[in-house]
Write a protein that holds these residues in place. Structure first.
Motif, PDB file in Angstrom:
ATOM      1  N   ASP A  39       0.831  -1.204   0.000  1.00  0.00           N
ATOM      2  CA  ASP A  39       0.000   0.000   0.000  1.00  0.00           C
ATOM      3  C   ASP A  39       0.865   1.254   0.000  1.00  0.00           C
ATOM      4  OD1 ASP A  39      -2.232  -1.603   0.018  1.00  0.00           O
ATOM      5  OD2 ASP A  39      -2.680  -1.323   2.168  1.00  0.00           O
ATOM      6  N   ALA A  40       1.937   1.219   0.775  1.00  0.00           N
ATOM      7  CA  ALA A  40       2.848   2.377   0.828  1.00  0.00           C
ATOM      8  C   ALA A  40       3.529   2.582  -0.521  1.00  0.00           C
ATOM      9  CB  ALA A  40       3.882   2.176   1.931  1.00  0.00           C
ATOM     10  N   ASP A  41       3.915   1.507  -1.178  1.00  0.00           N
ATOM     11  CA  ASP A  41       4.530   1.609  -2.498  1.00  0.00           C
ATOM     12  C   ASP A  41       3.550   2.211  -3.506  1.00  0.00           C
ATOM     13  OD1 ASP A  41       6.927   0.613  -1.619  1.00  0.00           O
ATOM     14  OD2 ASP A  41       6.597  -1.429  -2.404  1.00  0.00           O
ATOM     15  N   LYS A  42       2.309   1.761  -3.485  1.00  0.00           N
ATOM     16  CA  LYS A  42       1.302   2.291  -4.408  1.00  0.00           C
ATOM     17  C   LYS A  42       1.051   3.768  -4.139  1.00  0.00           C
ATOM     18  CE  LYS A  42      -1.214  -1.970  -5.278  1.00  0.00           C
ATOM     19  NZ  LYS A  42      -2.470  -2.687  -5.093  1.00  0.00           N
ATOM     20  N   GLU A  43       0.998   4.126  -2.870  1.00  0.00           N
ATOM     21  CA  GLU A  43       0.759   5.507  -2.505  1.00  0.00           C
ATOM     22  C   GLU A  43       1.933   6.378  -2.968  1.00  0.00           C
ATOM     23  OE1 GLU A  43       0.427   7.831   1.662  1.00  0.00           O
ATOM     24  OE2 GLU A  43      -0.893   6.082   1.467  1.00  0.00           O
ATOM     25  N   GLY A  44       3.133   5.864  -2.809  1.00  0.00           N
ATOM     26  CA  GLY A  44       4.315   6.594  -3.256  1.00  0.00           C
ATOM     27  C   GLY A  44       4.349   6.737  -4.761  1.00  0.00           C
ATOM     28  N   GLU A  45       3.950   5.676  -5.475  1.00  0.00           N
ATOM     29  CA  GLU A  45       3.928   5.735  -6.948  1.00  0.00           C
ATOM     30  C   GLU A  45       2.883   6.733  -7.418  1.00  0.00           C
ATOM     31  OE1 GLU A  45       3.266   1.757  -8.318  1.00  0.00           O
ATOM     32  OE2 GLU A  45       5.226   1.068  -7.656  1.00  0.00           O
ATOM     33  N   THR A  46       1.750   6.767  -6.760  1.00  0.00           N
ATOM     34  CA  THR A  46       0.675   7.688  -7.124  1.00  0.00           C
ATOM     35  C   THR A  46       1.138   9.127  -6.929  1.00  0.00           C
ATOM     36  OG1 THR A  46      -0.956   6.054  -6.480  1.00  0.00           O
ATOM     37  CG2 THR A  46      -1.723   8.316  -6.683  1.00  0.00           C
ATOM     38  N   LYS A  47       1.778   9.404  -5.803  1.00  0.00           N
ATOM     39  CA  LYS A  47       2.261  10.758  -5.525  1.00  0.00           C
ATOM     40  C   LYS A  47       3.351  11.139  -6.515  1.00  0.00           C
ATOM     41  CE  LYS A  47       1.070  11.040  -0.695  1.00  0.00           C
ATOM     42  NZ  LYS A  47       1.538  11.187   0.678  1.00  0.00           N
ATOM     43  N   ASN A  48       4.232  10.215  -6.840  1.00  0.00           N
ATOM     44  CA  ASN A  48       5.308  10.491  -7.807  1.00  0.00           C
ATOM     45  C   ASN A  48       4.727  10.708  -9.199  1.00  0.00           C
ATOM     46  OD1 ASN A  48       7.325  10.370  -5.899  1.00  0.00           O
ATOM     47  ND2 ASN A  48       7.811   8.228  -6.289  1.00  0.00           N
TER      48      ASN A  48
ATOM     49  N   GLU B  82       1.753  11.913  -9.941  1.00  0.00           N
ATOM     50  CA  GLU B  82       1.051  13.186  -9.957  1.00  0.00           C
ATOM     51  C   GLU B  82       2.039  14.357 -10.003  1.00  0.00           C
ATOM     52  OE1 GLU B  82      -2.747  11.709  -7.260  1.00  0.00           O
ATOM     53  OE2 GLU B  82      -1.441  13.285  -6.533  1.00  0.00           O
TER      54      GLU B  82
END
Length: 113
Positions: A100-109, A111
């Motif tokens: 979940d943290a990886d997905k959240e980081g990828e989403t922020k990156n 954007e």
């Protein structure tokens, strides 16, 4: 406590052992409940009956010890399985948190670009 051969034997012979156990308890009860004329000087007969009762009681004690060992092994196995499932659950939760943290980081990156 690992499973022992004695406990496995007790488990394999449980139905036979239980009926034998009940029969021995009944015989022991019968021997101990018989009315004996205490004025009778037949001490040999009385000793024979007491020895028979003692032998049966010893056999019952050994079988009950085997049953307790078997129950201890079952409890150990249950505790081991429960602990293993808890570890698996904890590992899965940590892995899910990392994913979940990886997905959240990828989403922020994604954007930010």
């Amino acid at each position: 406590m690992p499973r022992t051969d004695a406990a496995k034997t007790t488990q394999d012979n449980a139905p036979l052992s239980q009926s034998s156990l009940e029969a021995d308890v009944a015989l022991l009860s019968n021997l101990l409940s018989q009315n004996v004329d205490e004025s009778d000087p037949d001490v040999v007969e009385l000793l024979r009956r007491l020895e028979a009762a003692e032998g049966i009681a010893d056999g019952l004690e050994n079988r009950l010890d085997g049953i307790m060992d078997h129950l201890d092994n079952l409890l150990y196995d249950l505790e081991t399985q429960t602990a293993s499932k808890q570890v698996d659950s904890d590992v899965a939760a940590v892995a899910q948190g990392i994913a979940d943290a990886d997905k959240e980081g990828e989403t922020k990156n994604g954007e930010a670009k």
